[in-house]
Design an enzyme around this catalytic site. Structure first.
Site, PDB file in Angstrom:
ATOM      1  N   SER A 144       0.849  -1.191   0.000  1.00 51.67           N
ATOM      2  CA  SER A 144       0.000   0.000   0.000  1.00 51.67           C
ATOM      3  C   SER A 144       0.886   1.243   0.000  1.00 51.67           C
ATOM      4  O   SER A 144       1.978   1.232   0.586  1.00 51.67           O
ATOM      5  CB  SER A 144      -0.898   0.016   1.242  1.00 51.67           C
ATOM      6  OG  SER A 144      -1.574   1.258   1.357  1.00 51.67           O
ATOM      7  N   TYR A 158      -1.937  -0.310  10.099  1.00 51.41           N
ATOM      8  CA  TYR A 158      -1.994  -0.905   8.765  1.00 51.41           C
ATOM      9  C   TYR A 158      -0.795  -0.457   7.930  1.00 51.41           C
ATOM     10  O   TYR A 158      -0.170  -1.263   7.228  1.00 51.41           O
ATOM     11  CB  TYR A 158      -3.302  -0.494   8.096  1.00 51.41           C
ATOM     12  CG  TYR A 158      -3.467  -0.924   6.666  1.00 51.41           C
ATOM     13  CD1 TYR A 158      -3.837  -2.228   6.352  1.00 51.41           C
ATOM     14  CD2 TYR A 158      -3.279  -0.023   5.616  1.00 51.41           C
ATOM     15  CE1 TYR A 158      -4.014  -2.632   5.034  1.00 51.41           C
ATOM     16  CE2 TYR A 158      -3.453  -0.412   4.301  1.00 51.41           C
ATOM     17  CZ  TYR A 158      -3.817  -1.715   4.006  1.00 51.41           C
ATOM     18  OH  TYR A 158      -3.984  -2.105   2.703  1.00 51.41           O
TER      19      TYR A 158
END
Length: 246
Positions: A144, A158
């Site tokens: 990501s 995350y």
């Protein structure tokens, strides 16, 4: 790599995983589709894969569970697909949304477990399968853009997990290069999927993205497919950012 490509895609029932599965099917891959809970969605993706003339099997699996991972990778042989030649490590969860100080500890643990431990267990299984059959295969991890942006106020845990995925990609690529196994990574920005706790999050973020919009899952799938293509034969240890300029 063998002429027959058999690729395991985790988190394949929706979003990026589903788009990746359909793109790889178009490019000649037979597929093992891993999913966590939505059996009907996985079945629909499998039907679309088969409609393109490719073989496909679906497997319900928790990628943090070693026995489930072994069953996932064993499914290719059981279904007669042949040896596994590829893995797309995609299954992930965001975990708690908001400032870290307000995050539920169990939610943090689950996010790190799925996004890091799950990737490691699946990569381990893929490497063992490829080594056993002598396949010079390919692993693509889905990271990501948050890994370098940090996702403050939203998903710091995350972002930290995805930074670990980037490090894993580089280290494993160096470890496996001598065996002819390539390991790469695609790092998407914000994508229009149901991954977000706030369905309007992509729309809210779009004005701050240099390209002025969020990605569609198919755009991420295209980057993943490139890493499996002959054009990427000399690419390993790469983290390809597909984040609209963020």
């Amino acid at each position: 790599m063998t002429d027959q490509r058999v690729t395991v895609v985790t988190g394949a029932s929706r979003g990026i995983g589903a788009a990746v599965a359909l793109r790889l099917a178009r490019e000649g891959h037979d597929l093992v589709l891993g999913y966590r809970s939505d059996e009907e969605a996985a079945r629909q993706v499998a039907e679309q894969v088969r409609a393109q003339g490719r073989r496909c099997v679906t497997v319900q699996a928790d990628t943090t569970d070693q026995s489930d991972v072994e069953r996932l990778f064993g499914a290719a042989a059981e279904a007669g697909l042949g040896p596994v030649t590829g893995l797309v490590n995609n299954a992930g969860v965001p975990g708690p949304y908001g400032p870290l100080a307000e995050a539920d500890p169990e939610g943090i643990r689950r996010s790190v477990d799925v996004n890091v431990t799950g990737y490691l267990l699946c990569a381990r299984a893929a490497v063992r399968a490829m080594t056993e059959t002598g396949v010079a295969g390919s692993i693509v991890n889905i990271s990501s853009g948050a890994a370098t942006l940090g996702s403050p106020g939203e998903y710091v845990h995350y972002a930290a997990a995805k930074a670990a995925v980037d490090a894993m990609t580089v280290g494993l690529a160096k470890e496996l290069g001598p065996r002819g196994i390539r390991v790469n990574c695609v790092a998407p920005g914000t994508v229009w999927t149901d991954f977000h706790p706030d369905p309007e999050r992509p729309a809210k973020r779009a004005p701050n993205i240099p390209l002025g919009r969020c990605a569609q899952p198919e755009e991420i799938a295209g980057a993943v497919a490139w890493f499996f293509s002959p054009d990427a034969s000399y690419a390993t240890g790469a983290v390809l950012r597909v984040a609209g300029g963020m």
